[in-house]
Design an enzyme around this catalytic site. Structure first.
Site, PDB file in Angstrom:
ATOM      1  CG  PHE A  32      27.220 -15.615  55.209  1.00  0.00           C
ATOM      2  CD1 PHE A  32      26.768 -15.333  56.373  1.00  0.00           C
ATOM      3  CD2 PHE A  32      27.903 -14.707  54.511  1.00  0.00           C
ATOM      4  CE1 PHE A  32      26.630 -13.742  56.649  1.00  0.00           C
ATOM      5  CE2 PHE A  32      28.367 -13.440  54.680  1.00  0.00           C
ATOM      6  CZ  PHE A  32      27.515 -13.100  56.146  1.00  0.00           C
ATOM      7  CD  GLU A  85       8.595 -14.651  43.360  1.00  0.00           C
ATOM      8  OE1 GLU A  85       9.015 -15.359  42.611  1.00  0.00           O
ATOM      9  OE2 GLU A  85       9.335 -14.658  44.682  1.00  0.00           O
ATOM     10  CG  ASN A 104      19.226 -14.560  44.434  1.00  0.00           C
ATOM     11  OD1 ASN A 104      19.475 -13.531  44.202  1.00  0.00           O
ATOM     12  ND2 ASN A 104      19.940 -15.566  43.837  1.00  0.00           N
ATOM     13  CG  ASN A 130       6.199 -15.365  47.571  1.00  0.00           C
ATOM     14  OD1 ASN A 130       6.566 -16.467  47.264  1.00  0.00           O
ATOM     15  ND2 ASN A 130       6.749 -14.203  47.597  1.00  0.00           N
ATOM     16  CD  GLU A 166      12.828 -12.218  36.795  1.00  0.00           C
ATOM     17  OE1 GLU A 166      11.598 -12.299  36.285  1.00  0.00           O
ATOM     18  OE2 GLU A 166      12.972 -11.901  37.847  1.00  0.00           O
ATOM     19  CE  LYS A 203       9.567 -17.381  41.764  1.00  0.00           C
ATOM     20  NZ  LYS A 203       9.191 -18.607  42.378  1.00  0.00           N
TER      21      LYS A 203
END
Length: 666
Positions: A348, A288, A235, A290, A200, A116
């Protein structure tokens, strides 16, 4: 073309690759750990090779073990799927040395884009906007706090080699930056074998939109539209769709062209994804790239008709793309719901165990609707604590977004899954949420709409009445069955009543049922009428009904005096009584739950990593008590209120089940 390929992965993505390879006439080799000996991908493949113990860092991500499987099987090429070794340049280099084709990008592109930090520098050099942040690696927690303070909170701590939401934390202050750094570092080391962390700026109220690119070894590159991935939790993407309800054609074209330029700049080949954050004014910023197949690739396949796995195999075989940019057309709308082994009613947290019932909705393709389910599990199989908690990816396609959403609603209601905690109710609730339906979503959607977690959905009154009518009609069928098998000699004289009281979600409905051969007309006390038709029989766990000409799908379980009904994210206890029974039932006291307020219970099956307190210690609200690891994620359990620790029942290294008592308080 290759005659045999090895899939260096497991679960649903391994099954997905096997399906396309089989359609292309290519033989397949699966690899498996001790935990996956009886897994679906092993059964589906033509051959299977054992690669080690259950933990991924002792099997699936051990390059030497995978290379041994390649040699033993004679595979000519390897598809890495996603996760594990899919973005590991050392693996790509090792395959090159073996003379085995890698069904993915070149090693140099993985190094450039897979990291990244490097990818952000290259994107910036290419003129692509990037999110503000510090590109250098962070050495320790104190440096993380200093840098985060300079950038300005909130910040995102990310694993440089990360993906899939692993090794990522949002920090809103110094303490969270310090804790988040260590947790991200630990998760990154466990999941990827690389604990490098960078920071970031966390952009609030963003949309997460990504562009699918496809490049060959002859300098050709195209983009296949975008995917909206803004419905995220911790995320990690939960629901994706294509196209995005937010983008216009001009923005789509600009994003697509930049994505292809970036891919070509690093000599990228194969399928890949360039991810962007898009603000409310349609400004987009590179996040980014992938360098692999994405989990959510099916929605792109559904709106373009392009099999991305097939294209990856053909590119790896040296074939040029036969598609040109002008050939790409976006047709209709597709939605993907990720079904996870996690309990939405316990915030969760991961859930493991045996799938005592697993009956996905039937896959189907018509001119106006498609239902697709990518999965790697089966009824009776085990959900292990060692791997990602994904069970399946349920996808629907239709000519319009509203039709695709409605198709997803019905498909989720028809998905039968028992034995473990799962997020089906939450997915259903999102499909009915006004913000999602309108397309007014950001990556903050779940946090904003479910700030206290998910406690189940409540049906609005109109739908609740339809459920009440349906259950009343079903109960009549069950009562008729009961009278016929009761063993009484005068069955032919016994009659099933027509007047009933249905109670659900705190509401009471007095109904009268008028039945005929085609169904039942249910009359409510206020004069309203619902017509119910169904072929449901008592004992069937799924009821497909027609209420007033519209489909209604219910998951059905029997409880005392009624039924457990699950639909549209709601979990209802629906009682059906004769009028006199209803009077008496109203007098019954409710059972009180046991008091566990002075105990810290393990919220999921997992491993105790650390105990942060000791007996006799006073703790404050929000203070860390211990860390539990499950399914590659570290979970910090905190004090809910001020208390004194009286007893600790578990220590680091202990494996605990759900609701095991970790510690007690005075």
């Amino acid at each position: 073309m290759f005659k045999k390929i090895l899939i260096a992965n497991r679960g649903e993505i391994a099954c997905r690759v096997i399906r396309t390879a089989r359609a292309m006439g290519i033989g397949t080799v699966a690899i498996y750990s001790d935990a996956d000996r009886n897994a679906l991908h092993v059964e589906m493949a033509d051959e299977a090779v054992h690669v080690g113990p259950a933990p991924a860092n002792q099997s699936y991500i051990v390059i030497d073990n995978v290379l041994r499987a390649i040699r033993d099987s004679g595979a000519e090429a390897v598809h890495p799927g996603y996760g594990f070794l899919s973005e590991n340049p050392k693996f790509a280099a090792a395959l090159e040395e073996e003379g085995v084709a890698f069904i993915g990008p070149p090693k140099g592109a993985i190094e450039a884009m897979g990291d990244k930090i490097t990818s952000k520098k290259l994107a910036k050099e290419a003129g692509v906007n990037t999110v503000p942040g510090v590109m250098g690696l962070i050495e320790d927690a104190e440096e993380a706090v200093r840098i985060a303070s300079e950038i300005g909170y909130p910040v995102m701590l990310k694993a440089s080699a990360g993906g899939g939401g692993k090794g990522m934390r949002i920090a809103w202050d110094d303490e969270e930056a310090r804790e988040g750094f260590q947790s991200s570092k630990n998760e990154a080391a466990s999941s990827f074998g690389d604990d490098r962390i960078f920071i970031e700026k966390f952009v609030t109220q963003p949309r997460h939109i990504e562009i699918q690119v496809l490049c060959d070894q002859h300098g050709n590159g195209i983009y296949l539209g975008e995917r909206e991935c803004s419905i995220q939790r911790r995320n990690q993407k939960v629901i994706e769709e294509a196209p995005s309800p937010f983008l216009d054609a001009e923005t789509r074209e600009r994003m697509g062209e930049q994505a292809v330029v970036l891919a070509k700049a690093v000599g990228y080949t194969s399928a890949g994804t360039v991810e962007f954050i898009v603000d409310g004014d349609k400004n987009f910023y590179f996040l980014e790239m992938n360098t692999r197949l994405q989990v959510e690739h099916p929605v792109t396949e559904l709106i373009t008709g392009v099999d991305l796995v097939e294209q990856m195999i053909r590119v790896a075989n040296g074939e040029p793309l036969t598609l040109h940019q002008e050939d790409v057309e976006l047709n209709g709308w597709a939605i993907e719901s990720r079904l996870y082994a996690e309990d939405p009613y316990r915030n969760f947290l991961p859930s493991i165990g045996r799938l005592t019932r697993y009956r996905p909705p039937q896959e189907a393709v018509t001119e106006t609707a498609i239902v697709r389910n990518d999965t790697g599990v089966f009824e009776g199989g085990e959900i292990s604590m060692y791997y990602d908690p994904m069970i399946a990816k349920l996808c629907t396609w239709a000519p319009s977004r509203s039709e695709a959403i409605e198709g997803m609603r019905v498909a989720l209601d028809a998905f039968e899954l028992e034995g473990i905690g799962h997020n089906l109710p939450f997915l259903s609730a999102v499909m009915d949420h006004p913000r999602f339906v309108s397309g007014d979503i950001t990556t903050a959607f779940i946090g904003e709409e479910y700030p206290e977690g998910f406690a189940g959905a409540e049906l609005e009154h109109t739908r609740l009445r339809k459920v009440a009518a349906a259950v009343a009609a079903m109960n009549r069928v069950a009562e008729i069955r009961r009278t016929r098998i009761s063993g009484r000699m005068d069955n032919h004289e016994r009659k099933v009543g027509t007047d009933w009281v249905v109670t659900a979600q705190g509401a009471r409905f007095d109904v009268t049922i008028d039945a005929d051969r085609e169904g039942a007309t249910v009359h409510f006390a206020d004069g309203s009428i619902h017509r119910v038709a169904s072929d449901w029989l008592p004992g069937q766990p799924l009821a497909r009904l027609d209420v007033d000409g519209e489909p209604l799908v219910l998951k059905v379980g029997r409880i005392t005096g009624g039924y457990r009904i699950r639909t549209r994210g709601a979990d209802l206890r629906v009682h059906v009584h004769a009028p006199r029974q209803a009077e008496l039932a109203a007098l019954m006291p409710e059972k009180q739950a046991a008091d566990t307020s002075k105990m810290l219970l393990c919220p999921m099956p997992g491993l105790i990593v650390k105990i942060d307190v000791e007996p006799g210690q006073e703790v404050q609200e929000g203070q860390p008590l211990c860390t539990v690891e499950a399914m590659k994620m570290e979970n910090i359990l905190r004090a809910e209120r001020r208390a004194v620790v009286s007893k600790i029942n578990a220590g680091p290294g202990d494996s605990l089940a759900v609701d095991d008592v970790i510690m007690e308080f005075e």
